[in-house]
Design a protein around this motif. Structure first.
Motif, short mmCIF file in Angstrom:
data_model
loop_
_atom_site.label_atom_id
_atom_site.label_comp_id
_atom_site.label_asym_id
_atom_site.label_seq_id
_atom_site.Cartn_x
_atom_site.Cartn_y
_atom_site.Cartn_z
N ARG A 49 0.82 -1.21 0.00
CA ARG A 49 0.00 0.00 0.00
C ARG A 49 0.86 1.26 0.00
O ARG A 49 1.97 1.27 0.52
N LEU A 50 0.30 2.31 -0.57
CA LEU A 50 0.86 3.64 -0.48
C LEU A 50 -0.11 4.45 0.38
O LEU A 50 -1.19 4.84 -0.07
N TRP A 51 0.26 4.69 1.64
CA TRP A 51 -0.61 5.37 2.59
C TRP A 51 -0.52 6.89 2.41
O TRP A 51 0.54 7.43 2.13
N TYR A 52 -1.66 7.54 2.62
CA TYR A 52 -1.72 8.99 2.43
C TYR A 52 -2.70 9.60 3.43
O TYR A 52 -3.84 9.14 3.55
N MET A 53 -2.26 10.60 4.17
CA MET A 53 -3.11 11.24 5.17
C MET A 53 -3.80 12.47 4.59
O MET A 53 -3.14 13.42 4.15
N ASN A 54 -5.11 12.45 4.59
CA ASN A 54 -5.91 13.64 4.24
C ASN A 54 -7.03 13.77 5.28
O ASN A 54 -8.19 13.45 5.03
N ASN A 78 -2.15 17.54 8.48
CA ASN A 78 -1.88 16.29 7.77
C ASN A 78 -0.43 15.85 7.96
O ASN A 78 -0.14 14.67 8.16
N HIS A 79 0.47 16.81 7.90
CA HIS A 79 1.90 16.50 8.06
C HIS A 79 2.17 15.98 9.47
O HIS A 79 2.98 15.05 9.65
N ARG A 80 1.50 16.55 10.44
CA ARG A 80 1.71 16.13 11.83
C ARG A 80 1.13 14.75 12.11
O ARG A 80 1.70 13.95 12.87
N LEU A 81 -0.01 14.45 11.50
CA LEU A 81 -0.70 13.18 11.78
C LEU A 81 -0.26 12.03 10.89
O LEU A 81 -0.51 10.86 11.22
N ALA A 82 0.37 12.33 9.75
CA ALA A 82 0.76 11.27 8.81
C ALA A 82 1.59 10.16 9.45
O ALA A 82 1.39 8.98 9.13
N PRO A 83 2.54 10.44 10.37
CA PRO A 83 3.31 9.36 10.97
C PRO A 83 2.46 8.31 11.69
O PRO A 83 2.89 7.16 11.84
N HIS A 128 1.91 -0.41 -6.08
CA HIS A 128 1.31 -0.09 -4.80
C HIS A 128 -0.17 0.24 -4.94
O HIS A 128 -0.59 0.86 -5.93
N LEU A 129 -0.95 -0.12 -3.92
CA LEU A 129 -2.35 0.25 -3.86
C LEU A 129 -2.47 1.55 -3.07
O LEU A 129 -2.13 1.60 -1.90
N PHE A 130 -2.93 2.60 -3.72
CA PHE A 130 -3.09 3.89 -3.06
C PHE A 130 -4.15 3.77 -1.97
O PHE A 130 -5.27 3.33 -2.22
N THR A 131 -3.80 4.19 -0.75
CA THR A 131 -4.68 4.02 0.40
C THR A 131 -4.76 5.32 1.18
O THR A 131 -3.97 5.57 2.10
N PRO A 132 -5.72 6.19 0.84
CA PRO A 132 -5.85 7.46 1.56
C PRO A 132 -6.64 7.27 2.85
O PRO A 132 -7.34 6.26 3.04
#
Length: 367
Positions: A49-54, A78-83, A128-132
């Motif tokens: 997967r390719l994880w993405y935080m929005n 988003n930058h703060r929570l992405a980890p 990769h499977l995009f996973t937002p």
């Protein structure tokens, strides 16, 4: 979905047999298309997967498609929570997050075998499977830029509908579990009437919510039988934009539950766990209590409602991650407070709990 409601006309007559045959053909074609998409998604779920935080998912859904522009404050959030997404990732996955990357993030990603990918320098990630966090038009566009497999489960209009608090409220009403006094209002006069009716005493608390608010955003709190001041101005602005608002008497919280589950492309609902959200007096989340499972009786109640919600979401065309908020209060259990057809911090909290395996309850902070 293709619609084949128009009859086939031969001259001036209607050929009923041909109409039925055409309708059956269209339904079969649509069915096969959906099966093909869902089979492809099922196969893709085995891919990295390719994880993405929005986290501003709901905010974008409240805008017409193509009109949303992310505020700098949401970009920072988003930058703060992405980890946190590293808790959901497996070895071989990747996390799409803008630079700069902290030393702790890079170290933790290496430990987990997860690659960090910058949107500005993303490689071709066709494997990769995009996973937002949640499916939105801008998220799909970003996924496509990376070359990752991007397969939204259904249309954006459907995703917006099932994530709206209006949809979950309507389901509560249908199931006979709506909170007494909770209702919707489309005009300021209606809203003033429901406030006066549901909260006649001066110390009666209440909340008014926007359909796409999240994490205690886009709402106002008040008390008493009168809607005035900042709460009235906020409501009037929203109503003038054409929104329908949700009114709820305030519940004195004993415990909050977050049921997290996955709906498969075939419609099977797998409950991943039940999180234990901790909030302040205004309902803002502070973190999660780990290692305090609900009683078996409570689990059965929550899982029964989750099964109904999962079936309804699948009927609407949605599959994927779902979070269901419930609330235990001084008057009992409100088993369905909100539905989030996306990932939630409850998923992360369950993953943290399973990793840490606390022998006694511990607090995990969101900060």
């Amino acid at each position: 979905m293709a619609v084949c409601a128009s009859p086939v006309r031969l001259g001036n007559t209607t050929d009923t047999n041909n109409t039925s045959a055409l309708r059956r053909s269209c339904l079969l074609s649509t069915y096969l298309q959906r099966i093909t998409v869902r089979l492809g998604t099922y196969i893709s779920l085995m891919e990295p997967r390719l994880w993405y935080m929005n986290v501003d998912f709901e905010t974008e859904l409240s805008y017409p498609i193509g009109r949303y522009r992310r505020a700098n404050s949401f970009d920072a959030l988003n930058h703060r929570l992405a980890p946190h997404l590293l808790w959901l990732a497996r070895a071989g996955d990747a996390l799409l997050v803008r630079e700069p990357w902290s030393e702790s993030l890079q170290s933790e990603a290496r430990r987990r075998g997860v690659e960090l990918i910058s949107p500005e320098h993303s490689a071709h990630l066709s494997s990769h499977l995009f996973t937002p966090w949640g499916w939105t038009p801008s998220a799909v566009a970003i996924g496509e830029q990376t070359g990752a497999i991007s397969l939204p489960p259904t249309s954006f209009s459907t995703i917006a509908r099932v994530n709206s608090k209006l949809w979950s409220h309507a389901l509560e009403v249908e199931l006979g579990i709506a909170q007494p006094g909770a209702t919707t209002a489309s005009t300021l006069e209606e809203l003033q009437e429901v406030v006066a009716l549901a909260c006649p005493r001066a110390d009666d608390k209440w909340v008014i919510k926007s359909p796409f608010g999240f994490a205690a955003r886009d709402r106002v709190l008040g008390r008493g039988s009168s809607l005035q001041g900042p709460q009235a101005k906020w409501s009037e602005r929203r109503l003038c934009k054409g929104e329908t608002l949700i009114f709820q008497p305030w519940l004195e919280v004993i415990r909050e539950y977050g049921v997290v589950m996955e709906i498969s492309p075939e419609g099977a609902c797998e409950i991943k766990g039940i999180s234990d959200l901790q909030t302040n007096g205004a309902g803002t989340g502070k973190g999660y209590l780990l290692g305090r499972p609900p009683t078996p009786h409570r689990v059965a109640e929550l899982e029964r409602i989750a099964g109904i919600v999962g079936e309804r979401l699948f009927r609407e065309g949605y599959f994927g991650p779902v979070g269901i908020d419930a609330l235990e209060h001084t008057g009992g259990l409100h088993p369905l407070l909100e539905i989030n057809a996306r990932y939630t911090m409850g998923f992360v909290a369950i993953a943290v709990e399973r990793s840490l395996k606390p022998a006694a309850p511990i607090f995990w902070s969101l900060n």
